[in-house]
Design an enzyme around this catalytic site. Structure first.
Site, PDB file in Angstrom:
ATOM      1  N   TRP A  66     -25.595 -31.152  13.172  1.00 23.04           N
ATOM      2  CA  TRP A  66     -25.783 -29.779  12.844  1.00 23.04           C
ATOM      3  C   TRP A  66     -26.231 -28.919  14.189  1.00 23.04           C
ATOM      4  CZ3 TRP A  66     -24.070 -28.158   8.625  1.00 23.04           C
ATOM      5  CH2 TRP A  66     -24.295 -28.755   7.437  1.00 23.04           C
ATOM      6  N   ASP A 136     -33.821 -24.893  14.083  1.00 23.76           N
ATOM      7  CA  ASP A 136     -33.320 -25.277  12.708  1.00 23.76           C
ATOM      8  C   ASP A 136     -33.811 -26.288  11.860  1.00 23.76           C
ATOM      9  OD1 ASP A 136     -31.670 -25.986  10.584  1.00 23.76           O
ATOM     10  OD2 ASP A 136     -30.008 -26.539  11.799  1.00 23.76           O
ATOM     11  N   LYS A 160     -32.771 -27.493   0.566  1.00 21.82           N
ATOM     12  CA  LYS A 160     -33.151 -28.844   0.623  1.00 21.82           C
ATOM     13  C   LYS A 160     -34.666 -28.819   0.275  1.00 21.82           C
ATOM     14  CE  LYS A 160     -29.457 -30.046   3.609  1.00 21.82           C
ATOM     15  NZ  LYS A 160     -28.800 -28.975   4.789  1.00 21.82           N
TER      16      LYS A 160
HETATM   17  C1  LIG Z   1     -27.970 -28.435   5.519  1.00 19.96           C
HETATM   18  C2  LIG Z   1     -28.251 -28.207   6.817  1.00 19.96           C
HETATM   19  C3  LIG Z   1     -27.514 -27.144   7.405  1.00 19.96           C
HETATM   20  C4  LIG Z   1     -26.638 -26.128   6.680  1.00 19.96           C
HETATM   21  O1  LIG Z   1     -27.150 -25.471   5.975  1.00 19.96           O
HETATM   22  P1  LIG Z   1     -26.358 -24.343   4.777  1.00 19.96           P
HETATM   23  O2  LIG Z   1     -27.496 -23.415   4.474  1.00 19.96           O
HETATM   24  O3  LIG Z   1     -25.420 -25.261   4.083  1.00 19.96           O
HETATM   25  O4  LIG Z   1     -25.542 -23.457   6.168  1.00 19.96           O
HETATM   26  C5  LIG Z   1     -28.094 -26.784   8.675  1.00 19.96           C
HETATM   27  N1  LIG Z   1     -28.859 -27.494   9.377  1.00 19.96           N
HETATM   28  C6  LIG Z   1     -29.531 -28.605   8.961  1.00 19.96           C
HETATM   29  C7  LIG Z   1     -30.466 -29.332   9.791  1.00 19.96           C
HETATM   30  C8  LIG Z   1     -29.106 -29.047   7.810  1.00 19.96           C
HETATM   31  O5  LIG Z   1     -29.641 -29.896   7.224  1.00 19.96           O
END
Ligand SMILES: *Cc1c(COP(=O)(O)O)cnc(C)c1O
Length: 324
Positions: A66, A136, A160
């Site tokens: 990511w 993030d 998540k």
């Molecule tokens: C799942 C995830 C993403 C992507 O998220 P989307 O909402 O599908 O764009 C980005 N960063 C991390 C750390 C993730 O676990």
């Protein structure tokens, strides 16, 4: 699910979601809270488009797939200094503070607090002096208390730890909003969404409704301190099962960087891993197959995953070991 976002009912829903989120994370008035579309992935672009100017330079810490995607988009906007990377050992650790090669004139420093695929997490925020910290937090938001004041911007996809897919939460320090260039497309400019309270166009109303319920659920549990205790206990059970298996199970992340959300481990052979995943699936433990870039197994134990589920998995791991 088809409720108008201009209705009084929805206004109450989004306002109370924001209020509860602010209470959970103790977010000050000097930060805006946004519910945006495009997931965390669109933030890989919105962050540099809004925050990199005027210097057009940013530091990124590369700790996984990511992070790499975030770096890829930032490079379209300006110069990216990869301040540290754990890529050479397939992202199985978090670079230490002393290894960070930060630039004094960076517009911000970006890091991924929990590396979903590799099962590593930052145990503390990187120290970056006066440079704004951007995070993030998609896979560990609301899993433990954090000090929002340390951050310039935090973003996280809902799906998540907060609710169904469809929204990304963005918490941004208001003083950073003046950086957004005027020529930026309206929708990509944070100011648009701040001015319209996340309702410039139709927001994902149902996702935001559920996110609000999740925030209430967390507050009723006693907040993030309580959630953190539960998450620590859940992860400890699994890591203990791995560490006390006489090498039958092997954790794939450096011990000191192990994630509380994604527990990644291997068995001695791929064949045995396949067998375990098949038997686990049959018993109702779903989603245990590790990401293809790591292999092995991954138990994702987000906030919503119950302690009882972890206890059952530990029992299954013990039975599987005895039989194999
Ligand atoms: C799942 C995830 C993403 C992507 O998220 P989307 O909402 O599908 O764009 C980005 N960063 C991390 C750390 C993730 O676990």
């Amino acid at each position: 699910m088809e409720m108008s976002h201009r209705s009084k009912s929805f206004d109450d829903i989004i306002k109370s979601a924001e209020k509860d989120l602010r209470q959970l994370l103790n977010v000050g008035d000097d930060y805006a809270v946004l519910f945006l579309q495009g997931g965390a992935t669109l933030q890989f672009s919105m962050v540099p488009l809004n925050l990199m100017p005027p210097n057009n330079k940013a530091d990124y810490i590369n700790t996984g797939a990511w992070s790499k995607k975030a770096i890829k988009e930032a490079k379209r906007v300006g110069e990216v200094n990869v301040a540290a990377s754990s890529e050479e050992s397939n992202f199985n650790f978090i670079p230490k503070q002393g290894e960070l090669n930060l630039s004094a004139d960076a517009s911000y420093v970006h890091f991924t607090s929990n590396n979903t695929i590799f099962g590593t997490e930052f145990k503390a925020e990187p120290e970056v002096g006066n440079v704004p910290l951007v995070c993030d937090a998609s896979s560990d938001i609301l899993s433990k208390p954090i000090d929002v004041k340390k951050y310039g911007l935090i973003y996280a996809g809902a799906q998540k730890n907060m609710g169904p897919a469809g929204a990304a939460l963005v918490i941004v320090k208001k003083s950073l909003l003046e950086r957004s260039p005027g020529e930026l497309h309206t929708y990509l400019n944070y100011n648009t969404h701040v001015e319209k309270d996340s309702m410039y166009n139709t927001p994902p109303t149902f996702t935001i409704y559920i996110m609000g319920l999740v925030y209430k659920w967390l507050l009723n549990k006693g907040g993030l301190e309580e959630m953190y205790k539960i998450n620590q206990a859940k992860a400890e059970m699994l890591y203990d099962a791995i560490d006390n298996s006489d090498g039958f199970y092997k954790g794939s992340a450096a011990v000191e960087d192990r994630s509380l959300m994604n527990v990644t481990f291997n068995l001695q052979t791929e064949e045995l891993e396949k067998k375990m995943i098949a038997e686990a699936t049959e018993k109702g433990f779903s989603g245990l197959k590790g990401h293809r870039s790591v292999g092995g197994l991954r138990a994702s134990i987000y906030n919503a995953f119950p302690t009882k589920g972890v206890e059952d998995l530990v029992q299954f791991m013990s039975d599987f070991k005895a039989k194999n």
